[in-house]
Design a protein around this motif. Structure first.
Motif, PDB file in Angstrom:
ATOM      1  N   ALA A  66       0.829  -1.249  -0.077  1.00 53.30           N
ATOM      2  CA  ALA A  66      -0.098  -0.003   0.177  1.00 53.30           C
ATOM      3  C   ALA A  66       0.864   1.201  -0.210  1.00 53.30           C
ATOM      4  O   ALA A  66       0.626   2.325  -0.700  1.00 53.30           O
ATOM      5  CB  ALA A  66      -0.896  -0.075   1.195  1.00 53.30           C
ATOM      6  N   LEU A  67       2.007   1.217   0.741  1.00 50.53           N
ATOM      7  CA  LEU A  67       2.906   2.353   0.948  1.00 50.53           C
ATOM      8  C   LEU A  67       3.552   2.693  -0.407  1.00 50.53           C
ATOM      9  O   LEU A  67       3.710   3.717  -1.205  1.00 50.53           O
ATOM     10  CB  LEU A  67       3.858   2.335   1.751  1.00 50.53           C
ATOM     11  N   ASN A  68       3.814   1.646  -1.141  1.00 49.91           N
ATOM     12  CA  ASN A  68       4.711   1.531  -2.529  1.00 49.91           C
ATOM     13  C   ASN A  68       3.537   2.191  -3.538  1.00 49.91           C
ATOM     14  O   ASN A  68       3.816   3.001  -4.371  1.00 49.91           O
ATOM     15  CB  ASN A  68       4.958   0.203  -3.090  1.00 49.91           C
ATOM     16  N   LEU A  69       2.290   1.647  -3.560  1.00 44.31           N
ATOM     17  CA  LEU A  69       1.265   2.346  -4.482  1.00 44.31           C
ATOM     18  C   LEU A  69       0.864   3.677  -4.342  1.00 44.31           C
ATOM     19  O   LEU A  69       0.765   4.327  -4.920  1.00 44.31           O
ATOM     20  CB  LEU A  69      -0.092   1.492  -4.328  1.00 44.31           C
ATOM     21  N   TRP A  70       0.935   4.286  -2.945  1.00 38.43           N
ATOM     22  CA  TRP A  70       0.921   5.747  -2.473  1.00 38.43           C
ATOM     23  C   TRP A  70       2.009   6.199  -3.155  1.00 38.43           C
ATOM     24  O   TRP A  70       1.771   7.317  -3.622  1.00 38.43           O
ATOM     25  CB  TRP A  70       0.333   5.812  -0.889  1.00 38.43           C
ATOM     26  N   MET A  71       3.228   5.861  -2.910  1.00 44.35           N
ATOM     27  CA  MET A  71       4.418   6.853  -3.321  1.00 44.35           C
ATOM     28  C   MET A  71       4.435   6.548  -4.746  1.00 44.35           C
ATOM     29  O   MET A  71       4.806   7.595  -5.430  1.00 44.35           O
ATOM     30  CB  MET A  71       5.536   5.766  -2.843  1.00 44.35           C
ATOM     31  N   THR A  72       3.795   5.713  -5.463  1.00 40.29           N
ATOM     32  CA  THR A  72       4.030   5.822  -7.122  1.00 40.29           C
ATOM     33  C   THR A  72       2.981   6.841  -7.596  1.00 40.29           C
ATOM     34  O   THR A  72       3.053   7.644  -8.670  1.00 40.29           O
ATOM     35  CB  THR A  72       3.384   4.318  -7.650  1.00 40.29           C
ATOM     36  N   ALA A  73       1.648   7.003  -6.885  1.00 41.14           N
ATOM     37  CA  ALA A  73       0.812   8.067  -7.003  1.00 41.14           C
ATOM     38  C   ALA A  73       1.232   9.607  -6.716  1.00 41.14           C
ATOM     39  O   ALA A  73       0.563  10.555  -7.415  1.00 41.14           O
ATOM     40  CB  ALA A  73      -0.711   7.667  -6.590  1.00 41.14           C
ATOM     41  N   SER A  74       1.952   9.509  -5.695  1.00 44.61           N
ATOM     42  CA  SER A  74       2.338  10.902  -5.245  1.00 44.61           C
ATOM     43  C   SER A  74       3.122  11.765  -6.083  1.00 44.61           C
ATOM     44  O   SER A  74       4.262  11.173  -6.334  1.00 44.61           O
ATOM     45  CB  SER A  74       2.701  10.729  -3.605  1.00 44.61           C
ATOM     46  N   PRO A  75       3.218  13.093  -6.289  1.00 41.47           N
ATOM     47  CA  PRO A  75       4.027  13.693  -7.165  1.00 41.47           C
ATOM     48  C   PRO A  75       5.089  14.328  -6.453  1.00 41.47           C
ATOM     49  O   PRO A  75       5.823  14.835  -7.059  1.00 41.47           O
ATOM     50  CB  PRO A  75       3.137  14.807  -7.734  1.00 41.47           C
ATOM     51  N   ALA A  76       5.138  14.306  -4.878  1.00 37.93           N
ATOM     52  CA  ALA A  76       5.832  15.145  -4.113  1.00 37.93           C
ATOM     53  C   ALA A  76       7.169  14.372  -4.277  1.00 37.93           C
ATOM     54  O   ALA A  76       7.591  13.358  -4.627  1.00 37.93           O
ATOM     55  CB  ALA A  76       5.358  14.827  -2.601  1.00 37.93           C
ATOM     56  N   ARG A  77       8.408  15.481  -4.213  1.00 35.86           N
ATOM     57  CA  ARG A  77       9.733  15.096  -4.078  1.00 35.86           C
ATOM     58  C   ARG A  77      10.179  14.340  -2.902  1.00 35.86           C
ATOM     59  O   ARG A  77       9.449  14.494  -1.704  1.00 35.86           O
ATOM     60  CB  ARG A  77      10.807  16.355  -4.354  1.00 35.86           C
ATOM     61  N   VAL A  78      11.213  13.572  -2.945  1.00 37.13           N
ATOM     62  CA  VAL A  78      11.522  12.690  -1.765  1.00 37.13           C
ATOM     63  C   VAL A  78      12.645  13.686  -0.985  1.00 37.13           C
ATOM     64  O   VAL A  78      13.654  14.106  -1.733  1.00 37.13           O
ATOM     65  CB  VAL A  78      12.285  11.324  -2.129  1.00 37.13           C
ATOM     66  N   THR A  79      12.324  14.021   0.185  1.00 35.58           N
ATOM     67  CA  THR A  79      13.242  14.888   0.801  1.00 35.58           C
ATOM     68  C   THR A  79      13.885  14.064   1.904  1.00 35.58           C
ATOM     69  O   THR A  79      13.765  12.780   2.050  1.00 35.58           O
ATOM     70  CB  THR A  79      12.315  15.926   1.840  1.00 35.58           C
ATOM     71  N   GLN A  80      15.006  14.537   2.711  1.00 37.64           N
ATOM     72  CA  GLN A  80      15.560  13.751   3.789  1.00 37.64           C
ATOM     73  C   GLN A  80      14.781  13.435   4.690  1.00 37.64           C
ATOM     74  O   GLN A  80      14.759  12.051   4.826  1.00 37.64           O
ATOM     75  CB  GLN A  80      16.697  14.763   4.417  1.00 37.64           C
ATOM     76  N   ARG A  81      13.613  14.339   5.053  1.00 33.71           N
ATOM     77  CA  ARG A  81      12.917  13.737   6.097  1.00 33.71           C
ATOM     78  C   ARG A  81      11.860  12.640   5.703  1.00 33.71           C
ATOM     79  O   ARG A  81      11.511  11.688   6.381  1.00 33.71           O
ATOM     80  CB  ARG A  81      11.964  15.249   6.745  1.00 33.71           C
TER      81      ARG A  81
END
Length: 451
Positions: A66-81
């Motif tokens: 589920a986390l992977n699916l949400w990450m795939t759909a999210s357009p936000a950049r990956v930050t350090q946090r």
């Protein structure tokens, strides 16, 4: 897509923009691989007759998906946090899965080292320490509250002593893998920054030469209109003096206009000579080239001596921007450390050209000679030079630029003290024919022969 003002300012200042600590696609791909391995291990163990809390284990795998699916759909950049939170989730997920499937008795418990290794390679130091501490806590809880593995015919329980040894091995692995990955990541980042600085230095040298060419062209093109202004100003002055003798002020203005045109002509002529020196003089005698490289440091209170020794007359050398800038960096380093003098020696013969730059300073530290051409070999505060703020990047840049022209570099200390740097080229890589500039002009030759 327009660039943000912060990004544009960094690029304009020559600062490489800060990238994502780790790409989203990489995190997602690694998690899919881990989830596929977890699911395969669960199903194979169950089919082999091993019994454990199957449903909670499958729920944990589904949470990761589920986390992977949400990450795939999210357009936000990956930050350090954001990356830290994801790795903490992965730690909690795999630790809970290990706890449900035997704890330290589970041979796959070592996979808990994956998140901390990724953190050490991609995140900042304090976040890496946080992930490492979380790993220790999670694996300890997984071992303490582990659910048993059961099999109808086999005893799958590991003796407590072996479980303790397995736990200690994982803790050692946390420290070792994190430190090893961090070290490699720092070296890669350092090399990347140093290469960026090298590219900036060479680009600056090339821009200066191109600017000289523009100046030379401008000086040439401005010559004709300035001559026209000078001619008209002279004619106006003479005519005003004859026709209107009472308006001497107008004649004086015409004279000042002519003098200003002369001044502009002299300025443009001087700029044109400088431009031709930078762009059109593609080769120079060896001594001239060495003097050009040492020029910016000749007024710093250190005597710079140039000695030439070789077979026949000194060769003409190509004025590669990288060659001049590389020699200039080495000379700067020698002047920085010299007590009173720097000697630049050049020898040519047997198809080689060697340039030796020696100073009368304290010499290279014995423990650093092997690392001098690496990026940032010293700390910003050098105890041997209290006012020095450099980190040795100049020698790394010099080595990269000079090796690009075919040179080999050697760093050592002289027999009587002082540092010695030797730059050795195959002569045919840098020498040019000094007579090339005297070849006949085809256009002029044709004009003379046909007239």
């Amino acid at each position: 897509m327009p660039l943000g003002p912060h990004f544009s300012a960094m690029v304009a200042a020559g600062i490489p923009p800060r990238a994502e600590p780790i790409r989203r696609r990489t995190l997602v791909l690694l998690r899919w691989v881990a989830l596929a391995g977890q699911l395969a291990a669960i199903l194979l163990a169950w089919l082999a007759g091993v019994r454990f809390a199957l449903l909670p284990a499958l729920v944990l795998v589904c949470l990761g998906a589920a986390l992977n699916l949400w990450m795939t759909a999210s357009p936000a950049r990956v930050t350090q946090r954001g990356a830290t939170l994801q790795l903490v989730f992965d730690l909690a997920q795999i630790s809970a899965l290990i706890g449900l499937t035997g704890g330290m008795s589970n041979p796959f418990a070592l996979l808990v080292l994956a998140p901390v290794t990724i953190a050490a390679a991609a995140l900042e130091n304090h976040l890496t320490i946080l992930i490492g501490a979380t790993t220790v806590v999670m694996i300890s809880l997984a071992g303490w509250f582990a659910g048993p593995l059961q099999h109808p015919t086999l005893d799958l329980a590991m003796p407590p002593m072996l479980q303790l040894a397995h736990w200690v091995a994982i803790l050692i692995g946390v420290v070792f893998f994190a430190a090893y990955a961090r070290r490699v990541a720092i070296e890669l980042a350092t090399t990347s920054e140093a290469l960026f600085a090298t590219q900036m230095a060479l680009a600056r040298e090339q821009k200066l030469q191109h600017l000289g060419g523009v100046v030379a062209a401008a000086a040439h093109e401005m010559g004709t209109p300035l001559a026209t202004i000078k001619l008209i100003a002279s004619e106006l002055r003479d005519e005003l003096a004859d026709a209107l003798p009472e308006r001497g002020d107008l004649a004086e203005d015409a004279r000042i206009l002519g003098d200003s045109a002369d001044r502009c002509r002299d300025i443009m002529r001087s700029m044109g000579r400088a431009g031709k020196d930078d762009l059109l003089l593609h080769a120079a005698p060896l001594r001239t080239l060495l003097e050009e490289a040492a020029g910016p440091h000749s007024e710093r209170g250190i005597t710079i001596k140039i000695d030439l020794l070789g077979e026949g007359s000194p060769p003409f050398i190509r004025r590669y921007p990288g060659l001049i800038h590389g020699l200039r960096n080495i000379i700067q380093n020698a002047v920085d450390f010299a007590g009173a003098s720097v000697t630049i020696g050049a020898f040519w013969g047997d198809g080689r050209l060697k340039v030796t730059i020696a100073d009368d300073g304290p010499g290279f530290p014995a423990t650093m000679i092997g690392r001098l051409a690496e990026p940032f070999p010293v700390s910003p505060k050098n105890e041997r030079r209290p006012g020095y703020e450099g980190m040795g990047l100049g020698l790394f840049i010099a080595r990269g630029l000079l090796e690009g022209t075919g040179a080999q570099l050697e760093f050592r200390n002289g027999d009587t003290g002082g540092a010695v740097v030797t730059v050795d080229w195959p002569l045919d890589r840098v020498e040019v024919d000094s007579r090339a500039a005297l070849q006949q002009n085809p256009g002029l030759y044709e004009e003379l022969t046909t007239s």
